[in-house]
Design an enzyme around this catalytic site. Sequence first.
Site, PDB file in Angstrom:
ATOM      1  N   ARG A 214     -39.488 -36.663  18.258  1.00 39.19           N
ATOM      2  CA  ARG A 214     -40.345 -35.566  17.804  1.00 39.19           C
ATOM      3  C   ARG A 214     -40.418 -34.486  18.879  1.00 39.19           C
ATOM      4  O   ARG A 214     -41.074 -33.470  18.690  1.00 39.19           O
ATOM      5  CB  ARG A 214     -41.732 -36.078  17.442  1.00 39.19           C
ATOM      6  CG  ARG A 214     -42.681 -36.304  18.621  1.00 39.19           C
ATOM      7  CD  ARG A 214     -44.021 -36.832  18.137  1.00 39.19           C
ATOM      8  NE  ARG A 214     -45.063 -36.640  19.130  1.00 39.19           N
ATOM      9  CZ  ARG A 214     -45.964 -37.564  19.449  1.00 39.19           C
ATOM     10  NH1 ARG A 214     -45.943 -38.732  18.855  1.00 39.19           N
ATOM     11  NH2 ARG A 214     -46.896 -37.319  20.346  1.00 39.19           N
ATOM     12  N   ASN A 215     -39.782 -34.740  20.023  1.00 32.25           N
ATOM     13  CA  ASN A 215     -39.704 -33.787  21.128  1.00 32.25           C
ATOM     14  C   ASN A 215     -38.244 -33.439  21.384  1.00 32.25           C
ATOM     15  O   ASN A 215     -37.342 -34.131  20.903  1.00 32.25           O
ATOM     16  CB  ASN A 215     -40.302 -34.391  22.403  1.00 32.25           C
ATOM     17  CG  ASN A 215     -41.813 -34.297  22.449  1.00 32.25           C
ATOM     18  OD1 ASN A 215     -42.374 -33.228  22.227  1.00 32.25           O
ATOM     19  ND2 ASN A 215     -42.480 -35.410  22.703  1.00 32.25           N
TER      20      ASN A 215
END
Length: 425
Positions: A214-215
Amino acid sequence: MSKLVAPHGGKGLVCALLSGSARDAELKKAAGLKQIEISARAKGDLIMMGIGGFSPLSGFMTKADWKGVCEKFQMADGTFWPVPITLDISAADAAAIKEGDEIALVRKGETFATMKVAEKFAMTDADKKFECEKVFKGMGDDSADDKFWKVAMEDHPGVQMVMAQKEFNIAGPVKVLSEGEYPAEYPGVYLTPAQTRAMFDERGWANVAALQLRNPMHRSHEYLAKIAVEVCDGVLIHSLIGNLKPGDIPAPVRIKAIDILINNYFVKENVISAGYPLDMRYAGPREGLLHATFRQNYGVNAMLIGRDHAGVGDFYGLFEAQDIFDRVPVTGDAGKDLLCKPMKIDWTFYCYKCDGMASLRTCNHGKEDRVILSGTKLRKALSEGAEVVDHFGRDEVLTHLRAYYEGLTEKVEVKMQGAASGSKM
């Protein structure tokens, strides 16, 4: 015959998505049904039910399923599931709906599904607190409830979302009519479980690992993926392309960063980059289990779980997302049990003395010799225009991310927590 792990639930891929004339007829019928506006989270859940990502679910959970999932990681029939998949509605809408009714589920003018209501049940504040304590509180949190609630209501986005839900839940099977914007906005990246399974089969993969992202992908992510490449047939780098919290980096920016990394630092035949359409639930260790559950449907049998997987602030221990896999119930029924297993990796970092990536299991040097890597730490440095230390990320990727941040007109403060800063090492 495919050698991949079977989809979760023992029923194959359960896909509620309609197409062609069946979809046209259902859309026409939906126009005459009561319209229920749904959240972004429910939209993602529907799409996953549509494409088989949430197999064996064919609709939103009943109260018995909800309670069993919260208490013991199992639906009413004993099938493993770690996080409730429910649909909330207002008291006014609930009063106008009877069990057995058909309704249309819409978001911002688009009809995403029809649903036959099998059950409706009230969700009091006490019910919501029960869900939060079971799903979000964490394995090692023995603090008093009032202390947990004071901190969680201020800082835990998952708790805040559940407590803000409406007064009733409705359950029942769905017919999904749209995949939203994902096929058009993410061609070649938004892939269904049937598509990833076909790609794995075509490459002859049987033992497949997944890396959850998610990063932006930094050196620790790269290291984890390469560990998996060494011991598996291939790796699925699987990015969340649904909604995140303010301050997180948008999916198109993150996906381009992954492409840069794959093109320059991986053997392309051993890795596939893809995206899935869920919103983050911020459920910490439980979300790690959810990641493994739906990855099994995508054909993955090994889930990479590193430090603070799906972590939220300082709410969870560094390796709770690994430890929770040891609490998963086992019935002995392959159809009901979770078959995707964790690939547990220790805290990773760049070590100057080792002259390379290492982990707490392989490096005997001190904290002062290590570059502590985290997505939060990277986002904070980039958002503030600060220097990114050597060996944190690949230069080509950092150039791309700096360009994104330089183009922002409004910036969100990125808060550091203990795990991201390295203070817990």
